[in-house]
Design a protein around this motif. Structure first.
Motif, PDB file in Angstrom:
ATOM      1  N   ILE A 481       0.954  -1.166  -0.158  1.00 43.82           N
ATOM      2  CA  ILE A 481      -0.079  -0.107  -0.067  1.00 43.82           C
ATOM      3  C   ILE A 481       0.625   1.314  -0.131  1.00 43.82           C
ATOM      4  O   ILE A 481       0.675   2.170  -0.703  1.00 43.82           O
ATOM      5  CB  ILE A 481      -0.980  -0.119   1.094  1.00 43.82           C
ATOM      6  N   ALA A 482       1.970   1.119   0.774  1.00 44.31           N
ATOM      7  CA  ALA A 482       2.886   2.357   0.873  1.00 44.31           C
ATOM      8  C   ALA A 482       3.583   2.876  -0.517  1.00 44.31           C
ATOM      9  O   ALA A 482       3.519   3.877  -0.676  1.00 44.31           O
ATOM     10  CB  ALA A 482       3.967   2.142   2.080  1.00 44.31           C
ATOM     11  N   VAL A 483       4.017   1.702  -1.126  1.00 43.04           N
ATOM     12  CA  VAL A 483       4.650   1.901  -2.498  1.00 43.04           C
ATOM     13  C   VAL A 483       3.553   2.349  -3.504  1.00 43.04           C
ATOM     14  O   VAL A 483       3.769   3.332  -4.424  1.00 43.04           O
ATOM     15  CB  VAL A 483       5.081   0.813  -2.967  1.00 43.04           C
ATOM     16  N   LEU A 484       2.343   1.912  -3.535  1.00 43.74           N
ATOM     17  CA  LEU A 484       1.278   2.447  -4.418  1.00 43.74           C
ATOM     18  C   LEU A 484       1.228   3.874  -4.002  1.00 43.74           C
ATOM     19  O   LEU A 484       0.661   4.923  -4.837  1.00 43.74           O
ATOM     20  CB  LEU A 484       0.112   1.536  -4.460  1.00 43.74           C
ATOM     21  N   ALA A 485       1.048   4.255  -2.684  1.00 45.68           N
ATOM     22  CA  ALA A 485       0.851   5.533  -2.285  1.00 45.68           C
ATOM     23  C   ALA A 485       1.942   6.723  -3.059  1.00 45.68           C
ATOM     24  O   ALA A 485       1.738   7.610  -3.488  1.00 45.68           O
ATOM     25  CB  ALA A 485       0.724   5.800  -0.884  1.00 45.68           C
ATOM     26  N   GLY A 486       3.042   6.124  -2.745  1.00 45.47           N
ATOM     27  CA  GLY A 486       4.357   6.961  -3.399  1.00 45.47           C
ATOM     28  C   GLY A 486       4.133   7.046  -4.897  1.00 45.47           C
ATOM     29  O   GLY A 486       4.502   8.262  -5.363  1.00 45.47           O
ATOM     30  N   ILE A 487       3.836   6.035  -5.623  1.00 51.89           N
ATOM     31  CA  ILE A 487       3.720   6.176  -7.047  1.00 51.89           C
ATOM     32  C   ILE A 487       2.463   7.255  -7.338  1.00 51.89           C
ATOM     33  O   ILE A 487       2.598   8.077  -8.147  1.00 51.89           O
ATOM     34  CB  ILE A 487       3.356   4.962  -7.709  1.00 51.89           C
ATOM     35  N   ALA A 488       1.308   7.286  -6.601  1.00 50.34           N
ATOM     36  CA  ALA A 488       0.595   8.318  -6.848  1.00 50.34           C
ATOM     37  C   ALA A 488       0.765   9.495  -6.633  1.00 50.34           C
ATOM     38  O   ALA A 488       0.602  10.560  -7.406  1.00 50.34           O
ATOM     39  CB  ALA A 488      -0.910   7.923  -5.793  1.00 50.34           C
ATOM     40  N   VAL A 489       1.701   9.942  -5.675  1.00 52.02           N
ATOM     41  CA  VAL A 489       2.430  11.153  -5.507  1.00 52.02           C
ATOM     42  C   VAL A 489       3.137  11.538  -6.673  1.00 52.02           C
ATOM     43  O   VAL A 489       3.167  12.886  -7.186  1.00 52.02           O
ATOM     44  CB  VAL A 489       3.221  11.313  -3.950  1.00 52.02           C
ATOM     45  N   ILE A 490       4.068  10.942  -7.294  1.00 44.95           N
ATOM     46  CA  ILE A 490       4.619  10.959  -8.438  1.00 44.95           C
ATOM     47  C   ILE A 490       3.859  11.341  -9.566  1.00 44.95           C
ATOM     48  O   ILE A 490       4.345  12.317 -10.340  1.00 44.95           O
ATOM     49  CB  ILE A 490       5.511   9.747  -8.776  1.00 44.95           C
ATOM     50  N   ALA A 491       2.734  10.707  -9.772  1.00 43.57           N
ATOM     51  CA  ALA A 491       1.715  10.809 -10.895  1.00 43.57           C
ATOM     52  C   ALA A 491       1.283  12.212 -10.648  1.00 43.57           C
ATOM     53  O   ALA A 491       0.768  12.797 -11.675  1.00 43.57           O
ATOM     54  CB  ALA A 491       0.636   9.825 -10.994  1.00 43.57           C
ATOM     55  N   LEU A 492       1.137  12.637  -9.482  1.00 45.42           N
ATOM     56  CA  LEU A 492       0.788  14.077  -9.155  1.00 45.42           C
ATOM     57  C   LEU A 492       1.642  15.187  -9.402  1.00 45.42           C
ATOM     58  O   LEU A 492       1.407  16.251  -9.119  1.00 45.42           O
ATOM     59  CB  LEU A 492      -0.312  14.382  -7.800  1.00 45.42           C
ATOM     60  N   ALA A 493       2.597  14.983  -9.579  1.00 48.49           N
ATOM     61  CA  ALA A 493       3.867  15.889  -9.463  1.00 48.49           C
ATOM     62  C   ALA A 493       3.713  17.139 -10.548  1.00 48.49           C
ATOM     63  O   ALA A 493       4.009  18.211 -10.124  1.00 48.49           O
ATOM     64  CB  ALA A 493       5.148  15.242 -10.124  1.00 48.49           C
ATOM     65  N   PRO A 494       3.265  16.870 -11.794  1.00 46.61           N
ATOM     66  CA  PRO A 494       2.891  18.288 -12.729  1.00 46.61           C
ATOM     67  C   PRO A 494       2.094  19.190 -11.899  1.00 46.61           C
ATOM     68  O   PRO A 494       2.288  20.342 -11.750  1.00 46.61           O
ATOM     69  CB  PRO A 494       2.253  17.806 -13.782  1.00 46.61           C
ATOM     70  N   TRP A 495       1.061  18.739 -11.206  1.00 51.18           N
ATOM     71  CA  TRP A 495      -0.125  19.590 -10.501  1.00 51.18           C
ATOM     72  C   TRP A 495       0.511  20.195  -9.316  1.00 51.18           C
ATOM     73  O   TRP A 495       0.731  21.459  -9.154  1.00 51.18           O
ATOM     74  CB  TRP A 495      -1.218  18.961 -10.420  1.00 51.18           C
ATOM     75  N   LEU A 496       1.400  19.602  -8.708  1.00 50.87           N
ATOM     76  CA  LEU A 496       2.287  19.890  -7.338  1.00 50.87           C
ATOM     77  C   LEU A 496       3.167  20.879  -7.729  1.00 50.87           C
ATOM     78  O   LEU A 496       3.269  21.966  -6.957  1.00 50.87           O
ATOM     79  CB  LEU A 496       2.726  18.866  -6.805  1.00 50.87           C
ATOM     80  N   ARG A 497       3.921  20.718  -8.854  1.00 51.54           N
ATOM     81  CA  ARG A 497       4.950  21.792  -9.114  1.00 51.54           C
ATOM     82  C   ARG A 497       4.260  23.007  -9.413  1.00 51.54           C
ATOM     83  O   ARG A 497       4.849  24.176  -9.026  1.00 51.54           O
ATOM     84  CB  ARG A 497       5.480  21.231 -10.413  1.00 51.54           C
ATOM     85  N   ARG A 498       2.970  23.104 -10.165  1.00 45.42           N
ATOM     86  CA  ARG A 498       2.299  24.525 -10.492  1.00 45.42           C
ATOM     87  C   ARG A 498       1.835  25.227  -9.330  1.00 45.42           C
ATOM     88  O   ARG A 498       1.691  26.414  -9.239  1.00 45.42           O
ATOM     89  CB  ARG A 498       1.292  24.137 -11.199  1.00 45.42           C
ATOM     90  N   THR A 499       1.285  24.451  -8.134  1.00 43.46           N
ATOM     91  CA  THR A 499       0.715  24.766  -7.170  1.00 43.46           C
ATOM     92  C   THR A 499       1.321  25.187  -5.761  1.00 43.46           C
ATOM     93  O   THR A 499       0.672  25.682  -4.930  1.00 43.46           O
ATOM     94  CB  THR A 499      -0.625  24.222  -6.825  1.00 43.46           C
ATOM     95  N   MET A 500       2.604  24.565  -5.600  1.00 45.57           N
ATOM     96  CA  MET A 500       3.408  24.631  -4.527  1.00 45.57           C
ATOM     97  C   MET A 500       4.695  25.857  -4.578  1.00 45.57           C
ATOM     98  O   MET A 500       5.338  25.795  -3.727  1.00 45.57           O
ATOM     99  CB  MET A 500       4.124  23.284  -4.398  1.00 45.57           C
ATOM    100  N   HIS A 501       4.448  26.824  -5.412  1.00 49.35           N
ATOM    101  CA  HIS A 501       5.202  28.341  -5.455  1.00 49.35           C
ATOM    102  C   HIS A 501       4.880  28.468  -3.989  1.00 49.35           C
ATOM    103  O   HIS A 501       3.885  28.906  -3.289  1.00 49.35           O
ATOM    104  CB  HIS A 501       5.095  28.965  -6.376  1.00 49.35           C
TER     105      HIS A 501
END
Length: 504
Positions: A481-501
């Motif tokens: 479950i933890a590995v799958l959660a980490g992969i999900a965060v990587i998948a959200l990386a483009p949105w996170l880069r735009r919104t975390m300034h």
């Protein structure tokens, strides 16, 4: 014109702004980082030194001066204690922002922690529970506020920030390494309460060091940054005292009539750990003191919060299920040298001590080319999951539960977990100080620690399955479950880069 380090003289009043960019006195970092890191060395020495033996103390027989709990209950109660520690951090952040100020909140938190450990040194069950209560209150004051004080040492655009937090976290893990060695040896050879005594002495050293270096701390004021008006502050203090007295009275009454059992208390803490962050996020999103730009930065922070929950659910079991597994199914001797099972916890601290400066140097050299904070956190979550998946191998293929695995399996698991911890916690705490709304500075740091409370709250329920299901299934499912959660965060990386300034 800025001065060199050798020429610098502290001002008469404590600094309220981050130090100038040429303050590189502590391995290229501000001098205040040494003071705060020194405090955390001793706080982690006492906290994790005690926690390394706590579950073993709970599970040991009464004849051996333990509490006589079964393994699942011992792990669940230990996790519930961790839940309480981090739930209280919300109150600690609010008290710092509105009443005490960060410096005094950390100071009084350390005093309560020391008193708690001294209480646990008294060999009676009652004093054990009193001590755990004091440590919970003190850690709630200290932990969110000392991390916020680290953030105040840097300006937002200072690229040393992540490297500074990595060094801070390395210092923390010096204590995490040394604590279990001392308390574990004393608990194994002299008795559990001797181990708790060592934790008390360690916290006392930390307080002395903190007061001695206070002049280098940016943001130290005589009052809170967002202090309540005098009358409102007086009312708030009276309400807090009255609420605590009423809560203690109700809890005592429910316990006396037999309703508030240990199992119900654990379940109640888990429920609160779920509700508290939901309510707290809602308050910050709706607060008129939070600007629109700050509110937009809170959205990606929710993702980081959930990633922290998943990783720390794995991490905290290094001091519960992994300790129990080590005490029953792992070799506790190397080349003829016998060591306490609790010493395995020191391997985690040792790896983090060794890896933190490597990570800090890497980030400093990469500068703006380093991975985004969200990817660092995702990699940490994946490594945490892999540390549990590794344990599937040595626990599989046995007909009974009397087998012994080589020490290197647990050491290898802690290596993965330690690297994941360095990546996630340093980046997570650093990002929190950048994303925090100004009016909720210390409290947003407390919200990061609420992710630890939720992780412990979930753990308090899940660890009840330990011993009920097979070890390969237990570690395999949780790790997957933890590995799958980490992969999900990587998948959200483009949105996170735009919104975390301004987080990079």
């Amino acid at each position: 014109m800025s001065r060199t380090t050798a020429e610098y003289e502290p001002p008469a009043e404590p600094p309220t702004e981050p130090p100038p960019g040429d303050d590189h006195a502590f391995f290229g970092q501000p001098r205040g980082l040494l003071t705060l890191s020194g405090l955390e060395v001793w706080e982690r020495f006492s906290f994790l030194g005690m926690q390394a033996i706590l579950v073993l103390y709970f599970a040991d027989s009464v004849a051996n001066d333990g509490m006589g709990m079964d393994a699942g209950t011992a792990a669940s109660v230990s996790a519930a204690y961790g839940t309480l520690v981090y739930l209280v951090s919300v109150a600690g952040g609010w008290l710092a922002d509105r009443i005490l100020g960060s410096y005094r909140a950390v100071l009084w938190g350390g005093v309560l922690i020391a008193c708690g450990h001294y209480s646990m040194a008294v060999p009676t069950p009652t004093m054990t529970w009193v001590g755990l209560g004091l440590i919970s209150a003190g850690t709630g004051l200290l932990k969110p506020n000392v991390a916020s004080m680290v953030g105040k040492l840097y300006r937002t655009e200072d690229e040393r920030r992540d490297a500074g937090f990595a060094l801070y976290y390395m210092a923390i893990n010096v204590g995490a390494f040394a604590g279990p060695l001392i308390t574990g040896w004393l608990g194994d050879h002299k008795g559990w309460h001797w181990g708790f005594s060592a934790a008390a002495i360690g916290m006392t050293f930390g307080l002395i060091q903190y007061v001695a270096g206070r002049r280098h701390l940016a943001g130290r004021k005589a009052s809170a940054e967002f202090a309540l008006p005098r009358d409102a502050m007086r009312r708030a203090v009276l309400m807090i005292v009255a609420g605590l007295v009423a809560l203690a009275a109700v809890a005592g009454l429910l316990a006396a009539v037999g309703w508030l059992t240990m199992d119900r208390f654990v379940d109640l803490l888990t429920l609160i750990s779920v509700i508290a962050p939901v309510v707290y996020f809602a308050v910050m999103f709706r607060s008129p003191r939070v600007t629109g730009e700050e509110r937009r930065r809170l959205r990606p922070y929710v993702v980081l919060f959930l990633a922290s929950v998943v990783f720390n659910f794995i991490l905290f079991q290094a001091y519960s299920t992994m300790m129990l597994l080590a005490s029953t199914n792992a070799e506790t001797s190397i080349l003829g040298f016998h060591f306490p099972a609790s010493w395995y916890a020191s391997a985690l601290g040792a790896f983090e001590v060794a890896l933190a400066p490597v990570v800090a140097t890497l980030w400093a050299r990469m500068g703006p080319r380093q991975p985004h904070a969200s990817n660092k956190i995702a990699f940490g979550v994946i490594l945490g999951g892999l540390s549990f998946l590794l344990m599937v191998l040595p626990t599989s293929g046995h007909s009974g539960d009397t087998y012994k695995m080589a020490a290197w399996w647990i050491v290898g698991s802690y290596l993965l977990l330690g690297l994941g911890d360095v990546l996630l916690e340093t980046s997570g705490m650093s990002a929190t100080t950048k994303l925090a709304p100004k009016a909720f500075a210390s409290q947003t740091m407390a919200l990061w620690f609420l992710s630890l409370a939720l992780a412990n709250g979930i753990q308090a329920q899940v660890v009840k399955l330990y011993g009920e299901v097979s070890n390969p299934a237990y570690f395999g499912v949780n790790g997957g479950i933890a590995v799958l959660a980490g992969i999900a965060v990587i998948a959200l990386a483009p949105w996170l880069r735009r919104t975390m300034h301004p987080v990079h």
